[in-house]
Design a protein around this motif. Structure first.
Motif, PDB file in Angstrom:
ATOM      1  N   CYS A   1      95.291 -51.554 -53.597  1.00  0.00           N
ATOM      2  CA  CYS A   1      96.405 -52.099 -54.636  1.00  0.00           C
ATOM      3  C   CYS A   1      96.299 -51.340 -55.790  1.00  0.00           C
ATOM      4  O   CYS A   1      95.103 -51.922 -56.290  1.00  0.00           O
ATOM      5  CB  CYS A   1      96.328 -53.760 -54.399  1.00  0.00           C
ATOM      6  N   PRO A   2      96.926 -50.605 -56.315  1.00  0.00           N
ATOM      7  CA  PRO A   2      96.642 -50.257 -57.665  1.00  0.00           C
ATOM      8  C   PRO A   2      96.947 -51.129 -58.728  1.00  0.00           C
ATOM      9  O   PRO A   2      96.431 -50.703 -59.970  1.00  0.00           O
ATOM     10  CB  PRO A   2      97.711 -48.883 -57.607  1.00  0.00           C
TER      11      PRO A   2
ATOM     12  N   LEU B   1      97.144 -61.267 -53.776  1.00  0.00           N
ATOM     13  CA  LEU B   1      97.494 -61.521 -52.351  1.00  0.00           C
ATOM     14  C   LEU B   1      96.442 -62.265 -51.372  1.00  0.00           C
ATOM     15  O   LEU B   1      96.949 -63.025 -50.539  1.00  0.00           O
ATOM     16  CB  LEU B   1      97.697 -59.775 -51.808  1.00  0.00           C
ATOM     17  N   ILE B   2      95.436 -61.971 -51.849  1.00  0.00           N
ATOM     18  CA  ILE B   2      94.298 -62.755 -50.939  1.00  0.00           C
ATOM     19  C   ILE B   2      94.494 -64.182 -51.239  1.00  0.00           C
ATOM     20  O   ILE B   2      94.524 -65.126 -50.301  1.00  0.00           O
ATOM     21  CB  ILE B   2      92.987 -62.423 -51.566  1.00  0.00           C
TER      22      ILE B   2
ATOM     23  N   ASP C   1     107.364 -59.150 -44.398  1.00  0.00           N
ATOM     24  CA  ASP C   1     108.800 -59.118 -44.222  1.00  0.00           C
ATOM     25  C   ASP C   1     109.749 -59.386 -45.447  1.00  0.00           C
ATOM     26  O   ASP C   1     110.875 -59.167 -45.457  1.00  0.00           O
ATOM     27  CB  ASP C   1     108.885 -60.159 -42.999  1.00  0.00           C
ATOM     28  N   ARG C   2     109.217 -60.076 -46.256  1.00  0.00           N
ATOM     29  CA  ARG C   2     109.937 -60.603 -47.220  1.00  0.00           C
ATOM     30  C   ARG C   2     109.948 -59.471 -48.625  1.00  0.00           C
ATOM     31  O   ARG C   2     110.547 -59.635 -49.639  1.00  0.00           O
ATOM     32  CB  ARG C   2     109.677 -61.845 -47.969  1.00  0.00           C
ATOM     33  N   GLY C   3     109.019 -58.396 -48.512  1.00  0.00           N
ATOM     34  CA  GLY C   3     108.674 -57.708 -49.655  1.00  0.00           C
ATOM     35  C   GLY C   3     109.547 -56.243 -49.352  1.00  0.00           C
ATOM     36  O   GLY C   3     109.196 -55.051 -50.210  1.00  0.00           O
TER      37      GLY C   3
ATOM     38  N   ALA D   1     104.114 -57.836 -55.608  1.00  0.00           N
ATOM     39  CA  ALA D   1     104.070 -57.971 -56.841  1.00  0.00           C
ATOM     40  C   ALA D   1     104.530 -56.558 -57.670  1.00  0.00           C
ATOM     41  O   ALA D   1     104.127 -56.307 -58.704  1.00  0.00           O
ATOM     42  CB  ALA D   1     102.704 -58.140 -57.475  1.00  0.00           C
ATOM     43  N   GLY D   2     105.587 -56.197 -57.032  1.00  0.00           N
ATOM     44  CA  GLY D   2     106.244 -54.771 -57.606  1.00  0.00           C
ATOM     45  C   GLY D   2     105.435 -53.658 -57.615  1.00  0.00           C
ATOM     46  O   GLY D   2     105.989 -52.564 -57.980  1.00  0.00           O
TER      47      GLY D   2
END
Length: 410
Positions: A109-110, A118-119, A18-20, A83-84
């Motif tokens: 995630c690239p 994230l984990i 939600d915050r991303g 993280a962008g």
């Protein structure tokens, strides 16, 4: 992850998503076959062969408290920015019949290190936002009460101090030892003092140990509480692990003498006793966790449990009620009745040596006698009930309810 952690995973991922910024929540079709494939396989086979098309998100209604639930994603794709960079997370609940006994998430995630970051954040949020935090819990599960993954939510009791009849100062000592340490944890740590602590409530059956525990649970709503009694004491290691993660916390072991008898009384000791000792010793000194043990037979408790600081720091006797306490108990249980102070005093004197449980049954018996006569309860009914309860023919009843001398003459 254990079944009871899955709803915490849902909470954590939803907060991060939600915050991303812009995000999507998608389902995956393909029937039962999707349960046999990893996220990478689902995307490859879906893109190449169209076997797993976009579909509806699967949800499961999960308990989050005694009277609350959450619609958690049980199978779905979360697409968001972290993280962008873009992130895809497949969230799926446990599916034992497909060889997946635990819920889990899979990440694409690239960005280098993005998945690991994230984990780590998900794990931190799962602890901080846990639906178990601040709850009263029992382990072992129930088919008839709200719970998740072998954990049952209990309503937090609401008892006033006036509902507890104990010797003067006893309740304050217990409250200070449990809540005071939590309130002043920073000062204690600065002074090099340990936070983990153990309390022991002992006394004859029916004197009010469980009632006292119930009061403490209601008076300390900031604590996460894990209740263990009977067969559920086998989960003491899991309870200690949960308490450490959800501190400040309280672990209650009722009737601990059932597993913690002195090893001199038997052959070889009890394996469960060692689990209890390891759980007490396994917590670090700065863990804001209290163990509260109750027992009817303090004389047979394992010395290693009762005589070592950090296991039991405070032992408090809950004695048979004295004259003052018996009178207060009669007034408490008969507060909705009209009884004379004279009879209350007389009965309080006559039932010397009896427990709170005995007094509670005594008042109930008086009400029943009046009900059978289709009238309000009178002084005479309380006197009659006292005669019955004290009669030698009711020796067995007195012993079960806490009479002090039920078998003296046998």
């Amino acid at each position: 992850m254990p079944g009871y952690r899955f709803v915490d995973l849902d909470v954590a991922l939803a907060e991060i998503q939600d915050r991303g910024g812009p995000a999507q929540l998608l389902g995956i079709g393909g029937g039962e076959q999707r349960n046999h494939h990893s996220l990478g396989e689902l995307l490859e086979m879906g893109g190449r062969f169209g076997q797993f098309p976009i579909g509806a998100v699967d949800y499961a209604s999960v308990a989050t408290g005694p009277a609350t639930t959450r619609e958690a994603v049980s199978f779905g794709l979360r697409l968001f920015t972290y993280a962008g960079g873009p992130v895809v997370v497949l969230q799926r609940a446990a599916a034992a019949r497909y060889g997946a006994p635990n819920g889990r998430m899979e990440i694409l995630c690239p960005a280098a290190g993005g998945a690991a970051a994230l984990i780590a954040e998900v794990r931190e949020l799962m602890v901080r936002r846990s639906v178990l935090r601040g709850q009263v819990l029992t382990l072992g599960g129930s088919d008839f009460e709200p719970g998740i993954g072998g954990i049952t939510f209990q309503q937090r009791p609401e008892l006033a101090p006036d509902d507890i009849v104990l010797p003067d100062g006893l309740l304050d000592r217990l409250h200070r030892h449990v809540a005071g340490v939590a309130r002043h944890r920073d000062r204690l740590r600065a002074a090099g003092q340990h936070l983990k602590r153990g309390l022991l409530l002992y006394g004859p059956p029916g004197t009010g140990k469980t009632h006292t525990v119930r009061y403490l649970l209601g008076a300390l709503p900031e604590l996460t509480v894990v209740l263990l009694s009977g067969p559920s004491i086998q989960f003491v290691t899991d309870a200690a692990r949960m308490a450490r993660a959800l501190q400040p916390a309280l672990v209650v072991l009722e009737d601990c003498d059932l597993v913690a008898e002195n090893r001199d009384f038997g052959s070889g000791g009890q394996p469960l006793l060692f689990e209890v000792l390891e759980a007490l010793d396994g917590l670090s000194d700065d863990a804001d966790v209290a163990f509260l043990l109750t027992t009817n037979r303090v004389e047979v408790l394992e010395p290693a449990l009762a005589q070592r600081p950090g296991r039991v720091d405070l032992a408090v006797e809950v004695p048979l009620p004295d004259q003052r306490a018996r009178r207060l108990l009669l007034l408490r249980y008969a507060r909705q009745l009209t009884l004379s102070p004279t009879v209350i005093d007389e009965v309080a004197t006559r039932i010397e040596g009896m427990t709170a449980s005995f007094i509670k049954e005594l008042v109930r018996r008086a009400v029943l006698i009046a009900a059978e006569a289709d009238r309000d309860t009178t002084d005479g009914d309380l006197t009659t009930a006292t005669d019955e309860m004290l009669d030698e023919a009711h020796g067995i009843t007195r012993s079960l309810l806490g009479g002090a001398d039920a078998f003296d003459e046998q």
